[in-house]
Design a protein around this motif. Sequence first.
Motif, short mmCIF file in Angstrom:
data_model
loop_
_atom_site.label_atom_id
_atom_site.label_comp_id
_atom_site.label_asym_id
_atom_site.label_seq_id
_atom_site.Cartn_x
_atom_site.Cartn_y
_atom_site.Cartn_z
N GLN A 1 63.95 40.08 7.69
CA GLN A 1 63.10 40.54 8.78
C GLN A 1 63.92 40.70 10.06
O GLN A 1 65.12 40.50 10.06
CB GLN A 1 61.96 39.53 9.01
N SER A 30 60.04 47.99 12.96
CA SER A 30 59.49 46.76 13.52
C SER A 30 59.90 46.53 14.97
O SER A 30 59.59 45.49 15.53
CB SER A 30 59.90 45.57 12.66
N SER A 100 55.80 46.29 16.29
CA SER A 100 55.63 47.60 15.68
C SER A 100 54.88 48.53 16.63
O SER A 100 54.52 48.14 17.75
CB SER A 100 54.87 47.48 14.37
N ASP A 110 55.60 40.70 17.16
CA ASP A 110 55.77 40.02 15.88
C ASP A 110 57.00 39.12 15.81
O ASP A 110 57.03 38.17 15.03
CB ASP A 110 55.84 41.05 14.75
#
Length: 122
Positions: A1, A30, A100, A110
């Motif tokens: 991630q 992202s 995002s 996030d």
Amino acid sequence: QVQLVESGGGLVQAGGSLRLSCAASGGFVSMYTMGWFRQAPGKEREFVAAITWRGGSTDYADSVKGRFTISRDNAKPTGYLQMNSLKAEDTAVYYCAAGSIRATLRHGYDYWGQGALVTVSS
């Protein structure tokens, strides 16, 4: 991630300048929106600034308008927060964040960095 690593924090006298950097790794999907937040001792975390992918949309907290400038380099990729005319009230731990396209400029992030301490002496 996505991972965010901040650098550039430190101690500076009132009226001075400092630039924070936020090195990012992970998919660009992202990281459509990048922002900066801060948390001063004994206070709640507050929004500082944000910027979208192309840099065409930015937002600043009223307390930093005219003094701070947010930018990003999508090739590295790295986010920046240039802080000028620093005041004692700017003393805080600064966090960079990424989200995002669903995120707004002030919420919905996030991923978060570890935080960088900025101390402004008066």
